[in-house]
Design an enzyme around this catalytic site. Sequence first.
Site, PDB file in Angstrom:
ATOM      1  N   GLU A  51       0.864  -1.175   0.000  1.00 20.44           N
ATOM      2  CA  GLU A  51       0.000   0.000   0.000  1.00 20.44           C
ATOM      3  C   GLU A  51       0.899   1.223   0.000  1.00 20.44           C
ATOM      4  OE1 GLU A  51      -3.335   2.614   2.358  1.00 20.44           O
ATOM      5  OE2 GLU A  51      -2.298   1.019   3.445  1.00 20.44           O
ATOM      6  N   ASP A  76       5.178   4.565   3.560  1.00 23.75           N
ATOM      7  CA  ASP A  76       4.978   6.010   3.651  1.00 23.75           C
ATOM      8  C   ASP A  76       6.279   6.640   4.097  1.00 23.75           C
ATOM      9  OD1 ASP A  76       3.886   8.715   4.304  1.00 23.75           O
ATOM     10  OD2 ASP A  76       1.960   7.699   4.078  1.00 23.75           O
ATOM     11  N   ASP A 125      -2.498  12.388  -3.253  1.00 23.65           N
ATOM     12  CA  ASP A 125      -2.656  13.717  -3.828  1.00 23.65           C
ATOM     13  C   ASP A 125      -2.729  13.544  -5.346  1.00 23.65           C
ATOM     14  OD1 ASP A 125      -2.166  16.300  -4.949  1.00 23.65           O
ATOM     15  OD2 ASP A 125      -1.171  16.907  -3.097  1.00 23.65           O
ATOM     16  N   LYS A 129      -1.315  19.390 -11.371  1.00 23.03           N
ATOM     17  CA  LYS A 129      -0.418  20.203 -12.199  1.00 23.03           C
ATOM     18  C   LYS A 129       0.904  19.509 -12.509  1.00 23.03           C
ATOM     19  CE  LYS A 129      -2.239  24.647 -10.580  1.00 23.03           C
ATOM     20  NZ  LYS A 129      -1.900  25.951  -9.941  1.00 23.03           N
ATOM     21  N   ASP A 159     -10.963  10.003  -3.930  1.00 25.42           N
ATOM     22  CA  ASP A 159     -12.155  10.848  -3.917  1.00 25.42           C
ATOM     23  C   ASP A 159     -12.023  11.971  -4.945  1.00 25.42           C
ATOM     24  OD1 ASP A 159     -11.524  13.470  -1.607  1.00 25.42           O
ATOM     25  OD2 ASP A 159     -10.072  12.007  -2.289  1.00 25.42           O
ATOM     26  N   THR A 200     -11.016   4.154   5.751  1.00 20.22           N
ATOM     27  CA  THR A 200     -10.173   4.939   6.631  1.00 20.22           C
ATOM     28  C   THR A 200     -11.026   6.004   7.318  1.00 20.22           C
ATOM     29  OG1 THR A 200      -9.604   6.644   5.007  1.00 20.22           O
ATOM     30  CG2 THR A 200      -8.255   4.635   5.018  1.00 20.22           C
ATOM     31  N   TYR A 202     -10.622   9.239   7.313  1.00 19.42           N
ATOM     32  CA  TYR A 202     -10.921  10.364   6.424  1.00 19.42           C
ATOM     33  C   TYR A 202     -11.868   9.958   5.305  1.00 19.42           C
ATOM     34  CZ  TYR A 202      -7.362  13.024   8.857  1.00 19.42           C
ATOM     35  OH  TYR A 202      -6.656  13.677   9.830  1.00 19.42           O
ATOM     36  N   GLU A 203     -11.768   8.721   4.864  1.00 16.51           N
ATOM     37  CA  GLU A 203     -12.683   8.242   3.835  1.00 16.51           C
ATOM     38  C   GLU A 203     -14.128   8.320   4.326  1.00 16.51           C
ATOM     39  OE1 GLU A 203     -13.455   4.185   1.160  1.00 16.51           O
ATOM     40  OE2 GLU A 203     -11.821   4.269   2.628  1.00 16.51           O
TER      41      GLU A 203
END
Length: 264
Positions: A51, A76, A125, A129, A159, A200, A202-203
């Site tokens: 992951e 991470d 993220d 750009k 999302d 999660t 935040y999900e």
Amino acid sequence: MGKNKLKKFSDMESMECVFQYPFSVLKEQGFPMKGRWHSDYFHNDNPVILELGCGKGEYTVGLASRFPDKNFIGIDIKGARMWSGACQVRDRKMGNAAFLRTSIELLPYFFAPGEVDEIWITFPDPQMKKVNKRLTGTRFMRLYREVLKDGGRVHLKTDSPFLYTYTGIMARHNSLPLLADTCDLYGNPQGVDDILGIRTFYEQQWLDRGLTIKYISWNLPAQGELSEPEVEIEPDTYRSFSRGELQCPELCNPQVRIKNNDKQ
């Protein structure tokens, strides 16, 4: 640096499920378990699944709990984030989960060719750009090929309508076989119910705000030229941390403009 972070870093130094290697050590000595994750850590021949950008490790722990016949490694660069998941793995004595603190660009230092079976990319993220920093861009597809088995599966949960749309176009442009594709995972799961129970913190917050979660997965063959699709995609209202504006829940496919002749 706050005392809380220092304590977390100190905790992780003693955790057998956490691996932290400075680049200087990697460059000079290499990673001793490269090519040996099955034999030296997991002690089985089950698939190894990564992951990327695992954050607090909720998804790594959730997948490892749900699929005991597979091995999961959360990756991470932010050590203080993964401390929470690492504590769960340690306290629950989960033998099929581990955490690796490093940059995604350094994956080939830690894994041998073909050692990884699948890759999960969860809520990155979208880098609207900067295509070279986009974790589903062709630059990273080439990087994943260095560690992924031929035809290994890559999953994206997001999302961001922008990233979801871009990823679908990228996969079709490069003829990567799509295995699942839905712009509303919980409203239209399309045969992926086995992951619906893993959310999660935040999900769940985004779902409560009316955001839809998008999911797409594909096979990544080891051979074949990869190129960026020449398209412009309408940006969305994604915010890296607070998601400051609420994007329209119905917006699954932003406007796309083809710059040149493009195969989609």
